[in-house]
Scaffold this active site. Sequence first.
Site, PDB file in Angstrom:
ATOM      1  N   GLU A 165     -17.204   5.953 -12.332  1.00 15.30           N
ATOM      2  CA  GLU A 165     -18.564   5.246 -12.739  1.00 15.30           C
ATOM      3  C   GLU A 165     -19.673   6.171 -12.420  1.00 15.30           C
ATOM      4  OE1 GLU A 165     -19.374   1.836 -10.249  1.00 15.30           O
ATOM      5  OE2 GLU A 165     -17.515   0.743 -11.226  1.00 15.30           O
ATOM      6  N   TYR A 227     -18.523  -6.874 -12.397  1.00 14.13           N
ATOM      7  CA  TYR A 227     -18.339  -7.786 -11.317  1.00 14.13           C
ATOM      8  C   TYR A 227     -19.016  -9.231 -11.582  1.00 14.13           C
ATOM      9  CZ  TYR A 227     -16.175  -4.315  -8.708  1.00 14.13           C
ATOM     10  OH  TYR A 227     -15.217  -3.078  -8.231  1.00 14.13           O
ATOM     11  N   GLU A 253     -11.702  -1.952 -13.879  1.00 14.38           N
ATOM     12  CA  GLU A 253     -11.990  -2.231 -12.592  1.00 14.38           C
ATOM     13  C   GLU A 253     -12.948  -3.157 -12.631  1.00 14.38           C
ATOM     14  OE1 GLU A 253     -13.357   0.628  -9.445  1.00 14.38           O
ATOM     15  OE2 GLU A 253     -15.102  -0.980  -9.436  1.00 14.38           O
ATOM     16  N   ALA A 259     -21.593  -7.158  -7.523  1.00 14.49           N
ATOM     17  CA  ALA A 259     -21.066  -5.715  -7.767  1.00 14.49           C
ATOM     18  C   ALA A 259     -21.091  -5.056  -6.191  1.00 14.49           C
ATOM     19  CB  ALA A 259     -22.522  -5.150  -8.266  1.00 14.49           C
ATOM     20  N   SER A 260     -21.375  -5.542  -5.044  1.00 11.62           N
ATOM     21  CA  SER A 260     -21.206  -4.869  -3.917  1.00 11.62           C
ATOM     22  C   SER A 260     -19.718  -5.097  -3.575  1.00 11.62           C
ATOM     23  CB  SER A 260     -21.969  -5.444  -2.700  1.00 11.62           C
ATOM     24  OG  SER A 260     -21.302  -6.824  -2.255  1.00 11.62           O
ATOM     25  N   TRP A 287     -10.192  -4.949  -8.905  1.00 13.06           N
ATOM     26  CA  TRP A 287     -10.508  -4.178  -7.515  1.00 13.06           C
ATOM     27  C   TRP A 287     -10.308  -5.461  -6.388  1.00 13.06           C
ATOM     28  CZ3 TRP A 287     -11.318   0.545  -6.091  1.00 13.06           C
ATOM     29  CH2 TRP A 287     -12.078   0.999  -4.989  1.00 13.06           C
ATOM     30  N   LYS A 292      -9.259  -5.697   3.499  1.00 12.15           N
ATOM     31  CA  LYS A 292     -10.627  -5.525   4.135  1.00 12.15           C
ATOM     32  C   LYS A 292     -11.382  -6.554   4.120  1.00 12.15           C
ATOM     33  CE  LYS A 292     -14.923  -2.333   3.694  1.00 12.15           C
ATOM     34  NZ  LYS A 292     -15.385  -1.170   3.276  1.00 12.15           N
ATOM     35  N   GLU A 294     -13.766  -8.277   2.723  1.00 15.61           N
ATOM     36  CA  GLU A 294     -14.908  -8.466   1.747  1.00 15.61           C
ATOM     37  C   GLU A 294     -14.291  -9.063   0.656  1.00 15.61           C
ATOM     38  OE1 GLU A 294     -15.950  -4.314   0.504  1.00 15.61           O
ATOM     39  OE2 GLU A 294     -14.163  -4.012  -0.489  1.00 15.61           O
TER      40      GLU A 294
HETATM   41  C1  IDC Z   1     -16.504  -0.368  -2.854  1.00 14.36           C
HETATM   42  C2  IDC Z   1     -15.421  -1.001  -1.726  1.00 14.36           C
HETATM   43  C3  IDC Z   1     -15.879  -0.853  -0.494  1.00 14.36           C
HETATM   44  C4  IDC Z   1     -16.624   0.420  -0.083  1.00 14.36           C
HETATM   45  C5  IDC Z   1     -17.411   1.044  -1.320  1.00 14.36           C
HETATM   46  C6  IDC Z   1     -17.930   2.299  -1.081  1.00 14.36           C
HETATM   47  O1  IDC Z   1     -15.188  -2.302  -2.304  1.00 14.36           O
HETATM   48  O2  IDC Z   1     -15.250  -1.340   0.458  1.00 14.36           O
HETATM   49  O3  IDC Z   1     -17.102   0.591   0.907  1.00 14.36           O
HETATM   50  O4  IDC Z   1     -16.895   0.863  -2.426  1.00 14.36           O
HETATM   51  O5  IDC Z   1     -16.857   3.375  -1.308  1.00 14.36           O
HETATM   52  C7  IDC Z   1     -17.546  -0.335  -7.672  1.00 14.36           C
HETATM   53  C8  IDC Z   1     -16.718   1.162  -7.214  1.00 14.36           C
HETATM   54  C9  IDC Z   1     -15.813   0.618  -6.253  1.00 14.36           C
HETATM   55  C10 IDC Z   1     -16.832  -0.188  -5.191  1.00 14.36           C
HETATM   56  C11 IDC Z   1     -17.035  -1.465  -5.791  1.00 14.36           C
HETATM   57  C12 IDC Z   1     -17.678  -2.542  -5.023  1.00 14.36           C
HETATM   58  O6  IDC Z   1     -15.949   1.591  -8.540  1.00 14.36           O
HETATM   59  O7  IDC Z   1     -15.476   1.959  -5.487  1.00 14.36           O
HETATM   60  O8  IDC Z   1     -15.830  -0.302  -3.956  1.00 14.36           O
HETATM   61  N1  IDC Z   1     -17.745  -1.357  -6.955  1.00 14.36           N
HETATM   62  O9  IDC Z   1     -18.841  -2.236  -4.587  1.00 14.36           O
HETATM   63  N2  IDC Z   1     -18.454  -0.272  -8.816  1.00 14.36           N
HETATM   64  C13 IDC Z   1     -18.992  -1.486  -8.768  1.00 14.36           C
HETATM   65  C14 IDC Z   1     -18.620  -2.044  -7.695  1.00 14.36           C
END
Ligand code: IDC
Length: 327
Positions: A165, A227, A253, A259-260, A287, A292, A294
């Site tokens: 990304e 997301y 993904e 998006a978090s 994903w 974890k 979440e």
């Molecule tokens: C998130 C994980 C989280 C971790 C974070 C930081 O779910 O546990 O702490 O990364 O590394 C993305 C990314 C993906 C993210 C995910 C959710 O490709 O690595 O994972 N996300 O935030 N893009 C949009 C959302």
Amino acid sequence: MSRKCWIPAFLFVCLLLGFGWWGTTAQVKAVSPVKKWGQLSVSGTNIVNQDGKKVQLKGVSTHGIAWFPQYVNKSCFQSFKKMGANTIRLAFYSDPNAGYSKDLYGKVEEGVDAATELGMYVIIDWHILSDGNPKKYQKQALKFFDHFAGKYGKQKNILYEICNEPNGNVTWEKDIRPYANKVIAKIRKYDKKNIIIVGTPTWSQDVDVVAKNPIKKKNLVYTLHFYAATHKDDLRAKVKSAYESGLPMLVSEFSICDASGNGNLDKSSGAKWMKLLKQYKIGYVAWNVSNKAESSSLIQSGCQKTGGFTKSNLTPSGKWIVSQWKK
Ligand code: IDC
């Protein structure tokens, strides 16, 4: 048991074992996605199988393999295969703050080998995220793909995702395109055929921007991530416009939370996404495989197993996603 009975009893057991072995092997072969579809390629706007028929990759992504290496194993992948997945994505974070280490190459290899034994497709993902600009660790990326394309480039179940990304002050023309051209050339030194997945600006959402000037090389698809609780009609409109301009895409993904990677699930937005992806035959990979706490995690946080999962071990997002694969 009398002595006379031993021989027929022994033969009977052999027969049973033989049938058991034959049955399992036949079953594995019958459902192996790679056996069924063979070499993938890109034709027009879609990924197609060895017969030129449009196919949809469906599968799961690991979390960062530095944080959750325990889920990179055959039994884990097999659980998802049984539930209907044909693809595994191995997320190798490129930023040292997110666990990048050359020592983890071995873990990626374990993952590729496990997926290969199961007859699944496997995406080797150079997971840029906090590092924003793919040029930041370009040298390391070139080494990474030199190693993995060199090692696996002759296998037909491999896909390469070259920058998860891109984000921040990064543009397609100035940053991602030149980076992609270098990495693609490196991979093609060893691997002439397998699909390469190219990231797009703004956390792999600006597919409409890329559609105006894609890279003119074979077997490329472009990354679209969503997301569902955050990304709705606006992003779906970008996908429609990019598809109509002829851009091949893969959702390498997604989740149905925000998006978090956490927060509430939005199943109604999720259903709209699924409808669109089905209509265009765009594949999608969920994903993330971890426990974890979440909401994007597929495994319940109380579950301590690292393989042999059943649907009852899945979180609400996991159950919803898996139910889509059969549709
Ligand atoms: C998130 C994980 C989280 C971790 C974070 C930081 O779910 O546990 O702490 O990364 O590394 C993305 C990314 C993906 C993210 C995910 C959710 O490709 O690595 O994972 N996300 O935030 N893009 C949009 C959302």
